[in-house]
Every structure is written in C-alpha cells, then in structure tokens.
Design an enzyme around this catalytic site. Structure first.
Site, PDB file in Angstrom:
ATOM      1  N   HIS A  22     138.182  55.952  30.898  1.00 39.79           N
ATOM      2  CA  HIS A  22     137.581  56.885  29.952  1.00 39.79           C
ATOM      3  C   HIS A  22     138.575  57.294  28.870  1.00 39.79           C
ATOM      4  O   HIS A  22     139.793  57.228  29.057  1.00 39.79           O
ATOM      5  CB  HIS A  22     137.061  58.113  30.689  1.00 39.79           C
ATOM      6  CG  HIS A  22     135.866  57.822  31.536  1.00 39.79           C
ATOM      7  ND1 HIS A  22     135.200  58.794  32.227  1.00 39.79           N
ATOM      8  CD2 HIS A  22     135.209  56.660  31.797  1.00 39.79           C
ATOM      9  CE1 HIS A  22     134.182  58.253  32.877  1.00 39.79           C
ATOM     10  NE2 HIS A  22     134.177  56.958  32.638  1.00 39.79           N
ATOM     11  N   GLU A  33     139.439  60.206  27.687  1.00 41.31           N
ATOM     12  CA  GLU A  33     140.339  61.300  28.076  1.00 41.31           C
ATOM     13  C   GLU A  33     141.477  60.770  28.958  1.00 41.31           C
ATOM     14  O   GLU A  33     142.634  61.167  28.800  1.00 41.31           O
ATOM     15  CB  GLU A  33     139.573  62.372  28.863  1.00 41.31           C
ATOM     16  CG  GLU A  33     138.380  62.935  28.133  1.00 41.31           C
ATOM     17  CD  GLU A  33     137.065  62.207  28.434  1.00 41.31           C
ATOM     18  OE1 GLU A  33     136.034  62.894  28.507  1.00 41.31           O
ATOM     19  OE2 GLU A  33     137.069  60.971  28.595  1.00 41.31           O
ATOM     20  N   CYS A  65     133.487  63.910  32.090  1.00 41.97           N
ATOM     21  CA  CYS A  65     132.960  63.742  33.450  1.00 41.97           C
ATOM     22  C   CYS A  65     133.865  64.488  34.424  1.00 41.97           C
ATOM     23  O   CYS A  65     134.938  64.969  34.053  1.00 41.97           O
ATOM     24  CB  CYS A  65     132.884  62.258  33.807  1.00 41.97           C
ATOM     25  SG  CYS A  65     134.490  61.496  34.152  1.00 41.97           S
ATOM     26  N   CYS A  93     137.513  62.999  34.673  1.00 41.04           N
ATOM     27  CA  CYS A  93     138.342  63.371  33.525  1.00 41.04           C
ATOM     28  C   CYS A  93     138.669  64.857  33.530  1.00 41.04           C
ATOM     29  O   CYS A  93     139.777  65.260  33.181  1.00 41.04           O
ATOM     30  CB  CYS A  93     137.659  62.967  32.228  1.00 41.04           C
ATOM     31  SG  CYS A  93     137.591  61.170  32.020  1.00 41.04           S
TER      32      CYS A  93
END
Length: 138
Positions: free
Chosen positions: A68, A70, A96, A99
């Site tokens: 992801h 992040e 999410c 993260c």
C-alpha cells in the site's frame, strides 16, 4: 494533497490508485504509491487476484500482491533514515487497518485523506490511538 494525487498516478494496481505523502514542518519527507514489491511483476502484467476471487474492498488484504501507498512511504523513510515522529500523512484514501497500525507505530500524528475506505476496524484503532484524521474534500 495534490502531490499525493500526483504520486498515485504511478500505481500499478488495477483496482485503486492510492498515493501518500508524509510531511513535517511544511517539508515533504517521503512519498509512496500502491504497487508490487521492487523487482516483482506488477498486477498490470499478471492480473488482479482479488478481482478474480471477487474479494470486496476492505477485506482480505493479504490476497493483494501490492504494497500500500502508506506502507511504501513509511518504508522509503526508513530506508533513508528519516524519522516520522510527529509528522502528518496525506493520503488519497482513508488507510486500511494494516496501514493504520503502521502509521501509529511510525509515530505519525495526523492523517489527512480525500476519499473513504470501507474498514471499520481501521477507524476504531485510529480513534483509540487518538490520531487526528481529517477529510479534505478535493
């Protein structure tokens, strides 16, 4: 946020373009976008397993080949020895739960996002951690 949107254009994810920018004291510290780990084939080449299996957004993150945005931004900072304690992260989408846990442990204190994401557990742990979250409409 405009920089996060620009960074998201580099994604190789077929389902969602996400960009992240970490900032402190009005200085850009790190950026990230969602995509396959370095040196591995991208979803654009192999197809999306989550799509093939009909996995809904916000569920079964482990079935995704990509890292992801992040996560990539936090990893990039760590790679170059950039401390993130007290920083803000600008993300095109709400993080999410995976993260969110990384953001908490990295010492980031503020999340600014422009689009939602269906992950109630993420919202719950960020609230418990007393992280400031701000929706910034485009």
């Amino acid at each position: 946020m405009e920089i996060a949107v620009l960074v998201s254009s580099r994604t190789t994810c077929l389902r969602r373009q996400v960009g992240a920018v970490i900032v402190k004291d009005k200085r850009l510290l790190s950026t990230g976008y969602n995509g396959a780990p370095v040196g591995l084939k991208h979803c654009a080449e192999l197809g999306c397993l989550r799509e093939k299996l009909g996995v809904k957004s916000g569920e079964k993150h482990e079935l995704c080949r990509a890292i992801h945005a992040e996560q990539n931004a936090i990893i990039q900072a760590a790679t170059f020895g950039v401390p993130l304690q007290g920083a803000s992260i600008y993300i095109t989408h709400f993080p999410c739960v995976l993260c969110s846990k990384m953001i908490i442990n990295a010492g980031i204190k503020r999340i600014v996002y422009s689009q939602g994401y269906p992950d109630q557990m993420s919202q719950d742990i960020l609230k418990e951690a007393r992280l400031k979250t701000e929706l910034l409409k485009p």
